[in-house]
Design an enzyme around this catalytic site. Structure first.
Site, PDB file in Angstrom:
ATOM      1  N   ASN A  39       0.843  -1.680  -0.235  1.00 58.08           N
ATOM      2  CA  ASN A  39       0.561  -0.006  -0.242  1.00 58.08           C
ATOM      3  C   ASN A  39       1.004   1.570   0.098  1.00 58.08           C
ATOM      4  N   ARG A 108       8.254  -1.598  10.559  1.00 56.30           N
ATOM      5  CA  ARG A 108       9.252  -2.187  10.803  1.00 56.30           C
ATOM      6  C   ARG A 108      10.844  -0.696  11.560  1.00 56.30           C
ATOM      7  N   ASN A 126      -1.430  -2.077  12.732  1.00 53.57           N
ATOM      8  CA  ASN A 126      -1.518  -2.321  11.272  1.00 53.57           C
ATOM      9  C   ASN A 126      -0.472  -3.280  11.279  1.00 53.57           C
ATOM     10  N   THR A 152      11.850 -11.022  13.782  1.00 52.69           N
ATOM     11  CA  THR A 152      13.159 -10.454  14.190  1.00 52.69           C
ATOM     12  C   THR A 152      13.242 -10.656  15.677  1.00 52.69           C
ATOM     13  N   SER A 194      10.046  -2.907  22.077  1.00 49.85           N
ATOM     14  CA  SER A 194       9.826  -1.730  21.621  1.00 49.85           C
ATOM     15  C   SER A 194       8.651  -2.030  21.874  1.00 49.85           C
ATOM     16  N   TYR A 196       7.426  -1.765  17.963  1.00 50.18           N
ATOM     17  CA  TYR A 196       7.399  -2.605  17.272  1.00 50.18           C
ATOM     18  C   TYR A 196       7.875  -3.992  17.668  1.00 50.18           C
ATOM     19  N   HIS A 197       8.529  -4.467  18.791  1.00 53.97           N
ATOM     20  CA  HIS A 197       9.431  -5.771  18.619  1.00 53.97           C
ATOM     21  C   HIS A 197       7.950  -6.887  19.105  1.00 53.97           C
ATOM     22  N   LYS A 200       5.805  -8.289  16.982  1.00 54.91           N
ATOM     23  CA  LYS A 200       6.320  -9.373  16.472  1.00 54.91           C
ATOM     24  C   LYS A 200       6.158 -10.626  17.349  1.00 54.91           C
ATOM     25  N   ARG A 337      16.870   4.910  23.622  1.00 57.70           N
ATOM     26  CA  ARG A 337      16.706   4.135  23.815  1.00 57.70           C
ATOM     27  C   ARG A 337      16.657   3.449  25.714  1.00 57.70           C
ATOM     28  N   GLU A 339      16.872   0.380  26.969  1.00 62.68           N
ATOM     29  CA  GLU A 339      17.976  -1.086  26.737  1.00 62.68           C
ATOM     30  C   GLU A 339      19.196  -1.122  27.478  1.00 62.68           C
TER      31      GLU A 339
HETATM   32  P1  NAD Z   1      10.351  -1.563   5.094  1.00 55.10           P
HETATM   33  O1  NAD Z   1       9.338  -0.168   6.037  1.00 55.10           O
HETATM   34  O2  NAD Z   1      11.014  -0.562   4.050  1.00 55.10           O
HETATM   35  O3  NAD Z   1       9.394  -2.396   3.801  1.00 55.10           O
HETATM   36  C1  NAD Z   1       7.608  -2.855   4.309  1.00 55.10           C
HETATM   37  C2  NAD Z   1       6.651  -2.449   3.520  1.00 55.10           C
HETATM   38  O4  NAD Z   1       5.566  -3.534   3.410  1.00 55.10           O
HETATM   39  C3  NAD Z   1       6.363  -1.327   2.606  1.00 55.10           C
HETATM   40  O5  NAD Z   1       6.863  -1.151   0.921  1.00 55.10           O
HETATM   41  C4  NAD Z   1       5.200  -1.217   3.189  1.00 55.10           C
HETATM   42  O6  NAD Z   1       4.242   0.271   1.956  1.00 55.10           O
HETATM   43  C5  NAD Z   1       4.218  -1.918   3.169  1.00 55.10           C
HETATM   44  N1  NAD Z   1       3.426  -2.040   3.946  1.00 55.10           N
HETATM   45  C6  NAD Z   1       3.815  -2.262   5.781  1.00 55.10           C
HETATM   46  N2  NAD Z   1       2.499  -2.595   6.205  1.00 55.10           N
HETATM   47  C7  NAD Z   1       1.361  -2.996   4.674  1.00 55.10           C
HETATM   48  C8  NAD Z   1       0.267  -2.421   4.620  1.00 55.10           C
HETATM   49  N3  NAD Z   1      -0.522  -2.928   5.813  1.00 55.10           N
HETATM   50  N4  NAD Z   1      -0.293  -3.464   3.730  1.00 55.10           N
HETATM   51  C9  NAD Z   1       0.271  -3.527   2.255  1.00 55.10           C
HETATM   52  N5  NAD Z   1       1.804  -3.396   2.116  1.00 55.10           N
HETATM   53  C10 NAD Z   1       2.020  -2.615   3.951  1.00 55.10           C
HETATM   54  O7  NAD Z   1      10.860  -2.481   6.202  1.00 55.10           O
HETATM   55  P2  NAD Z   1      11.589  -3.625   5.647  1.00 55.10           P
HETATM   56  O8  NAD Z   1      12.501  -3.339   6.367  1.00 55.10           O
HETATM   57  O9  NAD Z   1      11.612  -4.507   3.922  1.00 55.10           O
HETATM   58  O10 NAD Z   1      11.419  -4.892   6.343  1.00 55.10           O
HETATM   59  C11 NAD Z   1      10.550  -5.914   5.741  1.00 55.10           C
HETATM   60  C12 NAD Z   1      10.497  -6.627   7.209  1.00 55.10           C
HETATM   61  O11 NAD Z   1      11.402  -7.759   6.956  1.00 55.10           O
HETATM   62  C13 NAD Z   1       9.784  -5.770   8.590  1.00 55.10           C
HETATM   63  O12 NAD Z   1       8.643  -6.925   8.642  1.00 55.10           O
HETATM   64  C14 NAD Z   1      10.249  -6.331   9.397  1.00 55.10           C
HETATM   65  O13 NAD Z   1       9.918  -6.196  10.736  1.00 55.10           O
HETATM   66  C15 NAD Z   1      11.232  -7.327   9.046  1.00 55.10           C
HETATM   67  N6  NAD Z   1      12.955  -7.703   9.691  1.00 55.10           N
HETATM   68  C16 NAD Z   1      13.636  -5.999   8.801  1.00 55.10           C
HETATM   69  C17 NAD Z   1      14.210  -5.952   9.285  1.00 55.10           C
HETATM   70  C18 NAD Z   1      15.776  -4.727   9.002  1.00 55.10           C
HETATM   71  O14 NAD Z   1      17.012  -4.374   9.414  1.00 55.10           O
HETATM   72  N7  NAD Z   1      15.130  -3.744   8.088  1.00 55.10           N
HETATM   73  C19 NAD Z   1      16.073  -7.046  10.007  1.00 55.10           C
HETATM   74  C20 NAD Z   1      14.743  -7.555  10.797  1.00 55.10           C
HETATM   75  C21 NAD Z   1      13.255  -7.621  10.467  1.00 55.10           C
HETATM   76  N1  USQ Z   2      21.941   2.336  17.712  1.00 51.61           N
HETATM   77  C1  USQ Z   2      23.561   3.826  18.075  1.00 51.61           C
HETATM   78  N2  USQ Z   2      23.388   4.496  16.713  1.00 51.61           N
HETATM   79  C2  USQ Z   2      21.908   4.610  16.223  1.00 51.61           C
HETATM   80  C3  USQ Z   2      21.691   3.767  15.486  1.00 51.61           C
HETATM   81  C4  USQ Z   2      21.225   2.928  16.759  1.00 51.61           C
HETATM   82  O1  USQ Z   2      23.248   3.459  18.532  1.00 51.61           O
HETATM   83  O2  USQ Z   2      22.668   5.541  15.194  1.00 51.61           O
HETATM   84  C5  USQ Z   2      22.168   1.048  18.810  1.00 51.61           C
HETATM   85  C6  USQ Z   2      20.232   1.366  18.999  1.00 51.61           C
HETATM   86  O3  USQ Z   2      20.752   1.833  20.298  1.00 51.61           O
HETATM   87  C7  USQ Z   2      20.316  -0.067  19.252  1.00 51.61           C
HETATM   88  C8  USQ Z   2      21.251  -0.883  17.998  1.00 51.61           C
HETATM   89  O4  USQ Z   2      22.150  -0.247  17.408  1.00 51.61           O
HETATM   90  O5  USQ Z   2      20.973  -0.557  20.628  1.00 51.61           O
HETATM   91  C9  USQ Z   2      20.024  -1.074  16.821  1.00 51.61           C
HETATM   92  O6  USQ Z   2      19.671  -0.096  16.596  1.00 51.61           O
HETATM   93  P1  USQ Z   2      19.290  -0.501  14.566  1.00 51.61           P
HETATM   94  O7  USQ Z   2      17.428   1.085  14.891  1.00 51.61           O
HETATM   95  O8  USQ Z   2      19.969  -0.801  13.859  1.00 51.61           O
HETATM   96  O9  USQ Z   2      17.995  -1.401  15.084  1.00 51.61           O
HETATM   97  P2  USQ Z   2      16.559  -2.288  15.517  1.00 51.61           P
HETATM   98  O10 USQ Z   2      16.016  -0.561  16.417  1.00 51.61           O
HETATM   99  O11 USQ Z   2      16.860  -3.468  16.774  1.00 51.61           O
HETATM  100  O12 USQ Z   2      15.523  -2.681  14.224  1.00 51.61           O
HETATM  101  C10 USQ Z   2      16.299  -3.150  13.319  1.00 51.61           C
HETATM  102  C11 USQ Z   2      15.425  -2.797  12.898  1.00 51.61           C
HETATM  103  C12 USQ Z   2      13.647  -3.397  12.487  1.00 51.61           C
HETATM  104  C13 USQ Z   2      14.449  -5.434  12.966  1.00 51.61           C
HETATM  105  C14 USQ Z   2      15.751  -5.338  13.322  1.00 51.61           C
HETATM  106  C15 USQ Z   2      16.289  -6.309  13.943  1.00 51.61           C
HETATM  107  O13 USQ Z   2      14.803  -1.925  11.827  1.00 51.61           O
HETATM  108  O14 USQ Z   2      13.016  -3.889  12.012  1.00 51.61           O
HETATM  109  O15 USQ Z   2      13.547  -6.108  13.524  1.00 51.61           O
HETATM  110  O16 USQ Z   2      16.769  -4.695  13.775  1.00 51.61           O
HETATM  111  S1  USQ Z   2      16.277  -6.605  15.613  1.00 51.61           S
HETATM  112  O17 USQ Z   2      17.745  -6.041  15.970  1.00 51.61           O
HETATM  113  O18 USQ Z   2      18.236  -8.282  15.752  1.00 51.61           O
HETATM  114  O19 USQ Z   2      15.738  -7.089  16.512  1.00 51.61           O
END
Ligand code: NAD
Ligand code: USQ
Length: 398
Positions: A39, A108, A126, A152, A194, A196-197, A200, A337, A339
């Site tokens: 979307n 995310r 969402n 995650t 958080s 968000y977490h 999940k 944060r 943490e």
């Molecule tokens: P992102 O925000 O770039 O992509 C998510 C996509 O889903 C977006 O394009 C958004 O428009 C779409 N979306 C969200 N809600 C929607 C809805 N209700 N209907 C239709 N589309 C919707 O995020 P990402 O980094 O690509 O992460 C994807 C998944 O992987 C997430 O579930 C996230 O939790 C997980 N994840 C990401 C990371 C990371 O570091 N990026 C790490 C671990 C897990």
């Molecule tokens: N951090 C810093 N400086 C920064 C940004 C972050 O020190 O500028 C620290 C944060 O305090 C935290 C760590 O780095 O301790 C990770 O932060 P992050 O923003 O890189 O990652 P996080 O918030 O954990 O979330 C990201 C993705 C999320 C995914 C998660 C995987 O956004 O979608 O689920 O990583 S995990 O961390 O393994 O849970």
């Protein structure tokens, strides 16, 4: 390439996002029939935050046209809200009859989910409705669809008291009332950091229930922090370039450090930088999705959980690595944060390794990322978007 009898129809929810876009291209390139549902809420959040991807991502129509020109393959696109438009979701599933649904469609960012009560409520609404709608629609369709979800590492929390985090399940032994000891495998205790977490961790219970009650075949991938930008497929044409978030809400730590080094901004370490986290390169993310799709659970199997990460690092060590490579200064900032200041993290990832994952380690890819992405697009950066402004505490601590 895959053989004709291995070709699957794959529905990618969230296929416009950072992980979803390169995954869609990778699966299409292998020969699968891919269609995307999104979307575009992530692009709207960019408008809300007045922040943009460092890389110039193209509108969906341009992306798909470029992919057709480069590969000769079609990817179809549906624009609707998976969390809200249940009837539309069900209709598409029934008409398209996918073999696999890959579910990335959630909000995310942990900092975004903690910005205000409205951001908390949006994230819960969402994410939980998106996941539950997909499960309910799979059951209502009557089709035998394999659901692959992006979870995650954060569902486990990051403290392990010396043990390695297992892949999803923990073997425990408890005494009965009669003093006997029984063994049980349970979901690893959830410990979200958080809102968000937390969504999940609830997703996991949805999976447990629908798997038990309706025998839905599910793979949940507990992914670490993804770093890097491009994959083999997104590098084929600049119009296919992947998103690179660097702002204080969506930018993740290592990509932020790489970008900050390129624009000569002191690296933003939170607190002591003693937080240890799990990481994976985006090229390995798309490969893991392929492996998960190629290795579905059998009918009747319980939810399959894989830890999708390849290495762990402490935040201050990452800052030092980037600083040594580029000469960037390091700034130790108050942590916005709540943490642990310092934590050890040991994680098992044997399942993907045993299925053939060959990890891309930081030592191989970092320099390329700095020069080919962070420096190349540094002129697009808005430095005012770098500070992390979302605070986990309702009032700053005295
Ligand atoms: P992102 O925000 O770039 O992509 C998510 C996509 O889903 C977006 O394009 C958004 O428009 C779409 N979306 C969200 N809600 C929607 C809805 N209700 N209907 C239709 N589309 C919707 O995020 P990402 O980094 O690509 O992460 C994807 C998944 O992987 C997430 O579930 C996230 O939790 C997980 N994840 C990401 C990371 C990371 O570091 N990026 C790490 C671990 C897990
Ligand atoms: N951090 C810093 N400086 C920064 C940004 C972050 O020190 O500028 C620290 C944060 O305090 C935290 C760590 O780095 O301790 C990770 O932060 P992050 O923003 O890189 O990652 P996080 O918030 O954990 O979330 C990201 C993705 C999320 C995914 C998660 C995987 O956004 O979608 O689920 O990583 S995990 O961390 O393994 O849970």
């Amino acid at each position: 390439m895959i053989l004709a009898n291995e070709k699957k129809k794959i529905m990618v929810l969230g296929g416009d996002g950072f992980c979803g876009w390169p995954t869609s291209l990778h699966l299409s390139n292998l020969g699968h029939d891919v269609f995307i549902v999104d979307n575009l809420s992530r692009r709207n959040i960019d408008n809300e935050l007045e922040a943009e991807s460092l890389t110039p991502i193209q509108p969906m129509g341009t992306r798909l046209q470029a992919w057709k020109e480069v590969s000769g393959k079609d990817i179809r696109f549906y624009n609707f809200n998976v969390a809200r438009d249940y009837d539309h979701l069900l209709k598409v599933i029934v008409e398209e009859q996918p073999d696999t649904i890959v579910h990335f469609a959630e909000q995310r960012s942990a900092p975004y989910s903690m910005k205000s009560p409205n951001h908390k409520r949006y994230t819960v609404d969402n994410n939980l409705n998106a996941t539950h709608n997909v499960l309910a629609a799979i059951v209502q369709s009557g089709l035998d669809i394999h659901l692959v979800h992006l979870g995650t590492m954060g569902v486990y929390g990051y403290g392990t008291a010396g043990m390695s985090i297992p892949e999803g399940y923990l073997q425990i032994e408890v005494p009965t009332d009669t003093g006997e000891r029984i063994s049980k495998k349970i979901l690893y205790p959830a410990d979200p950091g958080s809102v968000y977490h937390m969504t999940k961790t609830q997703d996991q219970l949805f999976f447990l229930f629908y798997n038990k009650n309706d025998a839905v075949r599910i793979t949940d991938l507990h992914q670490g922090i993804v770093w890097g930008t491009n994959t083999k497929e997104t590098m084929a044409d600049e119009r296919l370039i992947n998103r690179f978030d660097y702002d204080g809400d969506y930018g993740t730590v290592l990509n932020r450090f790489l970008m900050q080094a390129a624009v000569h901004y002191p690296l933003t370490v939170h607190g002591t930088g003693g937080q240890t986290r799990a990481f994976i390169h985006i090229q390995d993310t798309v490969r893991c999705l392929q492996l998960a799709i190629e290795n579905p659970p059998e009918a009747g199997d319980k939810v399959q959980i894989f830890n999708q990460m390849t290495e762990t690092h402490r935040v201050r060590d990452l800052a030092k690595l980037v600083s040594d490579m580029t000469g960037a200064e390091v700034a130790y900032l108050p942590n916005p944060r709540k943490e642990a200041d310092e934590n050890e993290l040991h994680v098992k990832n044997d399942l993907f390794l045993s299925k053939g994952l060959k990890p891309t380690y930081l030592s191989e890819g970092l320099l390329m990322e700095v020069t080919q992405i962070a420096e190349r697009y540094a002129n697009r950066a808005d430095l005012s978007k770098i500070p992390a402004t979302s605070n986990w505490r309702s009032k700053p601590e005295a």
